[in-house]
Design a protein around this motif. Structure first.
Motif, PDB file in Angstrom:
ATOM      1  N   LYS A  94       8.561  -6.723  39.522  1.00  0.00           N
ATOM      2  CA  LYS A  94       8.265  -8.117  39.855  1.00  0.00           C
ATOM      3  C   LYS A  94       6.916  -8.498  39.252  1.00  0.00           C
ATOM      4  CE  LYS A  94      10.996  -8.312  44.104  1.00  0.00           C
ATOM      5  NZ  LYS A  94      11.967  -9.261  43.537  1.00  0.00           N
ATOM      6  N   VAL A  95       6.890  -9.692  38.655  1.00  0.00           N
ATOM      7  CA  VAL A  95       5.684 -10.161  37.965  1.00  0.00           C
ATOM      8  C   VAL A  95       5.166 -11.422  38.654  1.00  0.00           C
ATOM      9  CG1 VAL A  95       4.733 -11.027  35.796  1.00  0.00           C
ATOM     10  CG2 VAL A  95       6.443  -9.183  35.775  1.00  0.00           C
ATOM     11  N   THR A  96       3.866 -11.428  38.934  1.00  0.00           N
ATOM     12  CA  THR A  96       3.201 -12.615  39.465  1.00  0.00           C
ATOM     13  C   THR A  96       2.333 -13.201  38.362  1.00  0.00           C
ATOM     14  OG1 THR A  96       3.168 -11.656  41.682  1.00  0.00           O
ATOM     15  CG2 THR A  96       1.668 -13.487  41.265  1.00  0.00           C
ATOM     16  N   THR A  97       2.429 -14.505  38.149  1.00  0.00           N
ATOM     17  CA  THR A  97       1.766 -15.136  37.010  1.00  0.00           C
ATOM     18  C   THR A  97       0.331 -15.561  37.328  1.00  0.00           C
ATOM     19  OG1 THR A  97       2.345 -17.444  37.490  1.00  0.00           O
ATOM     20  CG2 THR A  97       4.035 -16.089  36.412  1.00  0.00           C
ATOM     21  N   LEU A  98      -0.356 -15.998  36.289  1.00  0.00           N
ATOM     22  CA  LEU A  98      -1.740 -16.465  36.419  1.00  0.00           C
ATOM     23  C   LEU A  98      -1.882 -17.668  37.335  1.00  0.00           C
ATOM     24  CD1 LEU A  98      -3.026 -16.286  32.718  1.00  0.00           C
ATOM     25  CD2 LEU A  98      -3.403 -14.647  34.556  1.00  0.00           C
ATOM     26  N   LEU A  99      -0.795 -18.388  37.585  1.00  0.00           N
ATOM     27  CA  LEU A  99      -0.875 -19.558  38.459  1.00  0.00           C
ATOM     28  C   LEU A  99      -1.100 -19.176  39.912  1.00  0.00           C
ATOM     29  CD1 LEU A  99       2.073 -21.742  37.057  1.00  0.00           C
ATOM     30  CD2 LEU A  99      -0.368 -21.926  36.537  1.00  0.00           C
ATOM     31  N   SER A 100      -0.760 -17.938  40.269  1.00  0.00           N
ATOM     32  CA  SER A 100      -0.824 -17.513  41.664  1.00  0.00           C
ATOM     33  C   SER A 100      -2.243 -17.126  42.083  1.00  0.00           C
ATOM     34  CB  SER A 100       0.103 -16.314  41.877  1.00  0.00           C
ATOM     35  OG  SER A 100      -0.078 -15.768  43.164  1.00  0.00           O
ATOM     36  N   PRO A 101      -2.601 -17.403  43.336  1.00  0.00           N
ATOM     37  CA  PRO A 101      -3.900 -16.943  43.863  1.00  0.00           C
ATOM     38  C   PRO A 101      -3.998 -15.424  43.924  1.00  0.00           C
ATOM     39  CG  PRO A 101      -2.972 -18.698  45.233  1.00  0.00           C
ATOM     40  CD  PRO A 101      -1.898 -18.294  44.281  1.00  0.00           C
ATOM     41  N   GLN A 102      -2.861 -14.718  43.801  1.00  0.00           N
ATOM     42  CA  GLN A 102      -2.876 -13.256  43.830  1.00  0.00           C
ATOM     43  C   GLN A 102      -3.397 -12.653  42.528  1.00  0.00           C
ATOM     44  OE1 GLN A 102       0.727 -11.303  45.307  1.00  0.00           O
ATOM     45  NE2 GLN A 102       1.435 -13.282  46.078  1.00  0.00           N
ATOM     46  N   VAL A 103      -3.510 -13.465  41.480  1.00  0.00           N
ATOM     47  CA  VAL A 103      -3.944 -12.949  40.182  1.00  0.00           C
ATOM     48  C   VAL A 103      -5.277 -13.589  39.820  1.00  0.00           C
ATOM     49  CG1 VAL A 103      -3.342 -12.644  37.759  1.00  0.00           C
ATOM     50  CG2 VAL A 103      -1.534 -12.687  39.486  1.00  0.00           C
ATOM     51  N   ASN A 104      -6.355 -12.842  40.014  1.00  0.00           N
ATOM     52  CA  ASN A 104      -7.693 -13.313  39.681  1.00  0.00           C
ATOM     53  C   ASN A 104      -8.201 -12.542  38.464  1.00  0.00           C
ATOM     54  OD1 ASN A 104      -7.635 -14.958  41.973  1.00  0.00           O
ATOM     55  ND2 ASN A 104      -8.389 -13.298  43.267  1.00  0.00           N
ATOM     56  N   VAL A 105      -8.676 -13.281  37.476  1.00  0.00           N
ATOM     57  CA  VAL A 105      -9.024 -12.667  36.189  1.00  0.00           C
ATOM     58  C   VAL A 105     -10.408 -13.119  35.742  1.00  0.00           C
ATOM     59  CG1 VAL A 105      -8.258 -12.288  33.813  1.00  0.00           C
ATOM     60  CG2 VAL A 105      -6.577 -12.859  35.582  1.00  0.00           C
ATOM     61  N   GLY A 106     -11.212 -12.170  35.337  1.00  0.00           N
ATOM     62  CA  GLY A 106     -12.494 -12.517  34.733  1.00  0.00           C
ATOM     63  C   GLY A 106     -12.273 -13.050  33.319  1.00  0.00           C
ATOM     64  N   THR A 117     -19.041 -17.495  31.254  1.00  0.00           N
ATOM     65  CA  THR A 117     -18.131 -16.660  32.034  1.00  0.00           C
ATOM     66  C   THR A 117     -17.728 -17.338  33.339  1.00  0.00           C
ATOM     67  OG1 THR A 117     -19.968 -15.542  33.140  1.00  0.00           O
ATOM     68  CG2 THR A 117     -19.131 -14.552  31.096  1.00  0.00           C
ATOM     69  N   GLY A 118     -16.652 -16.838  33.895  1.00  0.00           N
ATOM     70  CA  GLY A 118     -16.153 -17.344  35.169  1.00  0.00           C
ATOM     71  C   GLY A 118     -14.979 -16.489  35.617  1.00  0.00           C
ATOM     72  N   VAL A 119     -14.315 -16.925  36.686  1.00  0.00           N
ATOM     73  CA  VAL A 119     -13.177 -16.185  37.242  1.00  0.00           C
ATOM     74  C   VAL A 119     -12.051 -17.164  37.535  1.00  0.00           C
ATOM     75  CG1 VAL A 119     -12.363 -14.700  39.117  1.00  0.00           C
ATOM     76  CG2 VAL A 119     -14.713 -14.498  38.298  1.00  0.00           C
ATOM     77  N   LEU A 120     -10.816 -16.772  37.145  1.00  0.00           N
ATOM     78  CA  LEU A 120      -9.653 -17.572  37.538  1.00  0.00           C
ATOM     79  C   LEU A 120      -9.341 -17.283  38.995  1.00  0.00           C
ATOM     80  CD1 LEU A 120      -7.082 -17.425  34.589  1.00  0.00           C
ATOM     81  CD2 LEU A 120      -8.886 -19.086  35.027  1.00  0.00           C
ATOM     82  N   GLU A 121      -9.524 -18.278  39.841  1.00  0.00           N
ATOM     83  CA  GLU A 121      -9.197 -18.187  41.262  1.00  0.00           C
ATOM     84  C   GLU A 121      -8.385 -19.430  41.611  1.00  0.00           C
ATOM     85  OE1 GLU A 121     -13.016 -15.710  43.037  1.00  0.00           O
ATOM     86  OE2 GLU A 121     -13.120 -17.901  42.962  1.00  0.00           O
ATOM     87  N   ASN A 122      -7.088 -19.301  41.482  1.00  0.00           N
ATOM     88  CA  ASN A 122      -6.218 -20.474  41.543  1.00  0.00           C
ATOM     89  C   ASN A 122      -5.964 -20.938  42.972  1.00  0.00           C
ATOM     90  OD1 ASN A 122      -5.617 -20.524  38.612  1.00  0.00           O
ATOM     91  ND2 ASN A 122      -4.719 -18.537  39.055  1.00  0.00           N
ATOM     92  N   ASP A 123      -5.519 -22.171  43.082  1.00  0.00           N
ATOM     93  CA  ASP A 123      -5.122 -22.699  44.382  1.00  0.00           C
ATOM     94  C   ASP A 123      -3.824 -23.480  44.215  1.00  0.00           C
ATOM     95  OD1 ASP A 123      -5.760 -25.200  43.299  1.00  0.00           O
ATOM     96  OD2 ASP A 123      -7.736 -25.253  44.248  1.00  0.00           O
ATOM     97  N   LEU A 124      -3.274 -23.922  45.321  1.00  0.00           N
ATOM     98  CA  LEU A 124      -1.974 -24.596  45.329  1.00  0.00           C
ATOM     99  C   LEU A 124      -1.994 -25.887  44.515  1.00  0.00           C
ATOM    100  CD1 LEU A 124       0.913 -24.714  46.412  1.00  0.00           C
ATOM    101  CD2 LEU A 124       0.036 -25.890  48.437  1.00  0.00           C
ATOM    102  N   THR A 125      -3.097 -26.623  44.599  1.00  0.00           N
ATOM    103  CA  THR A 125      -3.174 -27.916  43.916  1.00  0.00           C
ATOM    104  C   THR A 125      -3.049 -27.763  42.409  1.00  0.00           C
ATOM    105  OG1 THR A 125      -4.595 -28.797  45.669  1.00  0.00           O
ATOM    106  CG2 THR A 125      -4.561 -29.986  43.571  1.00  0.00           C
ATOM    107  N   THR A 126      -3.824 -26.867  41.833  1.00  0.00           N
ATOM    108  CA  THR A 126      -3.757 -26.686  40.373  1.00  0.00           C
ATOM    109  C   THR A 126      -2.425 -26.064  39.959  1.00  0.00           C
ATOM    110  OG1 THR A 126      -4.923 -24.578  40.648  1.00  0.00           O
ATOM    111  CG2 THR A 126      -6.244 -26.503  40.043  1.00  0.00           C
ATOM    112  N   ALA A 127      -1.900 -25.148  40.790  1.00  0.00           N
ATOM    113  CA  ALA A 127      -0.631 -24.491  40.462  1.00  0.00           C
ATOM    114  C   ALA A 127       0.511 -25.492  40.402  1.00  0.00           C
ATOM    115  CB  ALA A 127      -0.326 -23.399  41.488  1.00  0.00           C
ATOM    116  N   GLN A 128       0.502 -26.478  41.298  1.00  0.00           N
ATOM    117  CA  GLN A 128       1.558 -27.487  41.286  1.00  0.00           C
ATOM    118  C   GLN A 128       1.559 -28.291  39.986  1.00  0.00           C
ATOM    119  OE1 GLN A 128       0.612 -29.576  44.949  1.00  0.00           O
ATOM    120  NE2 GLN A 128       2.282 -28.550  46.035  1.00  0.00           N
ATOM    121  N   ASP A 129       0.411 -28.361  39.334  1.00  0.00           N
ATOM    122  CA  ASP A 129       0.310 -29.054  38.052  1.00  0.00           C
ATOM    123  C   ASP A 129       0.494 -28.100  36.872  1.00  0.00           C
ATOM    124  OD1 ASP A 129      -0.209 -31.480  39.304  1.00  0.00           O
ATOM    125  OD2 ASP A 129      -2.377 -31.102  39.374  1.00  0.00           O
ATOM    126  N   GLY A 130       0.786 -26.824  37.175  1.00  0.00           N
ATOM    127  CA  GLY A 130       0.956 -25.843  36.115  1.00  0.00           C
ATOM    128  C   GLY A 130      -0.346 -25.436  35.461  1.00  0.00           C
TER     129      GLY A 130
END
Length: 287
Positions: free
Chosen positions: A171-183, A192-205
């Motif tokens: 099973k693969v979880t994509t970058l859109l998910s809050p479970q996948v945080n990437v430097g 520099t920064g960190v991808l820390e996604n939330d529901l609002t941005t994910a709904q917009d892809g």
């Protein structure tokens, strides 16, 4: 009057009339004109002739099928076998074409990332229609060298990571998910920064890049790559493009909206990076 019918004059008139009738008949036949009797006979016999021809043709066809049944059966079997072989050749050609394409892609990926060890090409076999983050299941698992947290990529960029594993699927979880945080970092100014996604941005892809310094030089159009500082993701894999920048409410930092390099809902083939330089090392945690 009775004597007139027996007279020579009457007989002469009869002869003249007969000659005239004969002449008219000759002219009619020569001109191709049907006589009334011919029309009557033709009208009466036409249906019979038509039916007779139809019966004759039907009987002939039936006899032909009966006599040549084995020949027709053999010819049909030969044609069926030829078509089957043609379809098989087409399928084999398409499979070979796809295999060659996959090998070419893997070669290009390997040339660009010499320290990466890739899995075989992984096909997507299932999607969860209720998953707004675009997660999916691939047809390779632990029997193929994959393990939990392996990065998943395409020839374009980073897709996500393995979050569930079985012998023959993962099973693969994509970058859109809050479970996948990437430097991550910008290639233009190394912000520099960190991808820390939330529901609002994910709904917009979209993905959300946080922990950006307030005075950092980041703007729309900047290209984002992985920083590789956590030991979970390799360095210098494309993530996406900045499409918006805004200040945090505390006024101390910025956020950037990132459009992923890949459309996670449309991809059909991915690769797992099962090993890479720095995998598992104890870097400062970005994720």
């Amino acid at each position: 009057m009775k004597e007139f019918f027996h007279s020579i004059k009457f007989k002469i008139l009869i002869c003249i009339g007969a000659l005239l009738l004969g002449f008219m008949a000759y002219v009619a036949v020569s001109a191709g004109i049907e006589t009334i009797p011919e029309r009557i006979i033709g009208s009466v016999t036409y249906p019979l002739v038509t039916a007779s021809n139809a019966i004759s043709e039907g009987v002939t066809g039936f006899i032909d099928k009966l006599v040549n049944a084995d020949t027709y059966k053999r010819q049909n079997e030969e044609l069926t076998a030829q078509l089957t072989e043609m379809y098989k050749e087409i399928v084999d050609y398409e499979e070979l074409k796809q295999e060659n394409e996959s090998l070419r892609e893997m070669l290009e990926l390997k040339q660009e990332n010499s320290d990466f060890v890739f899995s075989e090409p992984c096909g997507i076999i299932a999607r969860n229609s209720n998953d707004i983050y675009g997660g999916f299941t691939i047809n390779k698992g632990s029997d193929h060298g994959l393990s939990v947290n392996d990065p998943i990529v395409t020839t374009i960029g980073l897709v996500g990571r393995v979050t569930g594993i079985a012998p023959n699927y993962a099973k693969v979880t994509t970058l859109l998910s809050p479970q996948v945080n990437v430097g991550v970092y910008t290639t233009r100014t190394k912000v520099t920064g960190v991808l820390e996604n939330d529901l609002t941005t994910a709904q917009d892809g979209m993905c959300l890049m946080n922990d950006i310094l307030r005075d950092a030089d980041i703007k729309e159009g900047d290209i984002i790559f992985t920083s590789g500082k956590s030991g979970l993701f390799p360095e210098d894999v494309m993530v996406g493009t900045v499409v918006g920048v805004f200040d945090d409410s505390n006024g101390l930092s910025k956020h950037a909206v990132i459009e992923p390099a890949e459309n996670f809902f449309n991809i059909t083939k991915v690769y797992a990076v099962i090993d890479f330089e720095g995998k598992g090392l104890d870097f400062p945690i970005d994720e």
